[in-house]
Design an enzyme around this catalytic site. Structure first.
Site, short mmCIF file in Angstrom:
data_model
loop_
_atom_site.label_atom_id
_atom_site.label_comp_id
_atom_site.label_asym_id
_atom_site.label_seq_id
_atom_site.Cartn_x
_atom_site.Cartn_y
_atom_site.Cartn_z
N GLU A 80 4.91 -5.10 -0.52
CA GLU A 80 4.31 -5.80 -1.64
C GLU A 80 5.12 -7.22 -1.66
OE1 GLU A 80 3.93 -5.56 -6.79
OE2 GLU A 80 5.65 -4.59 -5.81
N LYS A 180 -3.17 -3.54 -8.55
CA LYS A 180 -1.92 -2.95 -9.05
C LYS A 180 -2.35 -2.74 -10.75
CE LYS A 180 2.93 -3.17 -9.64
NZ LYS A 180 4.05 -4.40 -9.16
N CYS A 213 4.26 -0.06 -5.98
CA CYS A 213 5.57 -0.38 -6.52
C CYS A 213 5.58 0.48 -7.87
CB CYS A 213 5.92 -1.86 -6.80
SG CYS A 213 7.74 -2.24 -6.85
#
Length: 502
Positions: A80, A180, A213
């Site tokens: 990321e 995300k 993440c």
């Protein structure tokens, strides 16, 4: 009669050749990247200056891609923020780094048709890297989508900005795009997607899911992709800064892969001043390879062989009933008083481990943690405690936790229990940790002196929820934990509606 039967035969032959093309194993690669960061500024740079910075990072990633390909890798995951970094204080400052990333259904190979969707030099270069090296590439970049006043959620600047993962196959085709869903609190430069995306794609070496993440802490999409969509492997770009003792990247990610019973390819950024390191390739039954380096500022390429479809393997791990054993155990009695202490802003209930051997129970709300242990060597200047936390974590995100842990305190002063510790000399030959968890999502981890992971040959997780020693070998334990997530008690997500009860 022949025309009538031909589709049936064609289907049989197609299935036959698909089966022939399927791989039982594949070679995975992840690259921990020391990202070249832009200058800190609230003002946007030019599009040309942004591309110059991104190309510098892609130059580094390209070397890792070529090396991985030469070593037989089928797929490589990069981190990321790996292309432009994370030093952005406003929406405007990141905008020059964004591209319009189309839905993969458009059937697009940017390397062959770079102008089809406007200015897309980053996608073109990633596509050509994948095509020229015959490898799947997973990268993280920024997506922009125009909107107008007819959309009540449209930002004032007229476009959405998304933290986005892209996947290009070995022919350079865009095969996956993921926005995300669970943004980390400081990510003010990006927008929340309106809905969670459950992105999967098939390859000759298994079915893959992808998220980013902070998503790993949430039910949507992380649990849904694994359980409902039945993926074999998860691709996981992350920019994870280690928060000891319970949230270091390698112990948590390997524990997640083990508990969720799925392959996990985790690529972290590398920045020691922000405690960012820790990448690895993990299978349901083993830690294949990992990297943790707080000493240098260098990137690192990791490769390992993985089973393409672990669910079909005869020794695929069984599901664990995390409260089965602990709910049958009578709490161990103790005359000593419990005390409170903090781990990463969460108030734990602790009890000190007094002797070389012992049986202890500590409770908080509905969670009771039981520990049986035997030390093989006890240092007088080292203190260990058993702790329990049952509550809502509220810093940098809100999520409900149930945690059982025993750990070394930083000093013999009990007020330091829960602070980061680097080394231990006291060793444990036997241990058994369990808890009365109200969730089936519990992630077991053991970290030894020097932040090393315990080998699977030294411990096991039983079907009734015990994390226990296996070999009798003396282990210098820093921290041992059963880290539970209770999704149904989560409040509404930041920027989102209420979470679904699970």
């Amino acid at each position: 009669m022949i025309p009538f039967h031909f589709p049936k035969y064609l289907a049989i032959f197609t299935l036959f050749f698909q089966t022939l093309g399927a791989l039982n194993t594949f070679r995975a690669a992840v690259y921990e990247h020391a990202v070249i960061l832009p200058n800190k500024t609230a003002n946007p740079v030019s599009k040309e200056e942004a591309l110059l910075l991104m190309n510098k990072n892609i130059d580094v990633l390209a070397k890792a891609v070529k090396t991985a390909s030469k070593q037989g890798a089928h797929i490589i995951v990069t981190p990321e923020d790996g292309i432009y970094g994370w030093v952005f204080f406003t929406r405007e400052s990141i905008f020059p780094y964004l591209e319009d990333i189309p839905d993969p259904e458009v059937n697009w190979i940017p390397c062959r048709d770079p102008q089809r969707f406007g200015y897309t030099p980053v996608q073109e270069r990633l596509s050509c890297l994948a095509k020229d090296n015959s490898i799947y590439i997973v990268a993280n970049m920024g997506d922009k989508k125009s909107c107008n006043t007819s959309d009540p959620q449209c930002p004032p600047d007229g476009h959405y900005q998304y933290n986005t993962n892209v996947v290009f196959d070995s022919e350079g085709k865009l095969v996956a795009r993921y926005h995300k869903y669970n943004l980390f609190a400081p990510e003010i430069q990006f927008d929340f997607p309106k809905d969670s995306e459950f992105v999967t794609f098939d390859t000759p070496f298994g079915k893959f899911g992808i998220f980013t993440c902070f998503d790993i802490f949430s039910y949507d999409p992380a649990v849904v992709v694994v359980n409902d969509y039945q993926v074999d492997s998860v691709l996981y770009p992350t920019a994870w800064y280690n928060t000891l003792p319970l949230l270091s990247a390698v112990p948590f990610h390997s524990a997640w892969a083990r508990s969720m019973r799925v392959n996990l390819l985790a690529a972290n950024t590398h920045h020691t001043r922000m405690h960012m390191t820790g990448s690895g390739i993990y299978s349901p039954e083993a830690i294949k390879v990992y990297h943790y380096d707080m000493e240098t500022e260098s990137g690192q390429l990791l490769l390992s062989e993985l089973k393409s479809r672990p669910r079909s393997e005869p020794h695929y791990p069984v599901a664990v009933d995390w409260s089965a054993y602990a709910s049958r155990v009578q709490p161990f009695s103790s005359e000593q008083a419990d005390f409170l202490g903090m781990i990463y802003f969460d108030e734990f209930t602790f009890t000190e481990l007094k002797g070389d051997t012992g049986n202890y129970t500590v409770c908080q709300k509905d969670l009771c943690c039981h520990l049986t242990y035997k030390m093989t060597e006890k240092r007088a200047d080292e203190v260990y405690v058993l702790g329990a936390f049952d509550g809502l974590h509220v810093v940098e995100g809100q999520y409900y936790l149930q945690i059982c842990t025993f750990l070394k305190c930083q000093t013999p002063d009990l007020s330091t229990c829960g602070e980061p510790v680097g080394s231990a000399f006291t060793t444990f030959g036997e241990f058994c940790l369990s808890g009365t968890f109200g969730t089936s999502y519990v992630f077991p981890q053991i970290v030894l002196s020097g932040s090393q992971l315990a080998s699977e040959r030294h411990y096991e997780v039983s079907r009734d929820g015990r994390l226990r020693s296996r070999s009798g070998a003396p282990l210098p334990v820093l921290v041992m934990a059963l880290y539970g997530r209770v999704f149904e008690k989560d409040p509404p997500r930041l920027g989102q509606g209420p979470g679904k009860p699970k």
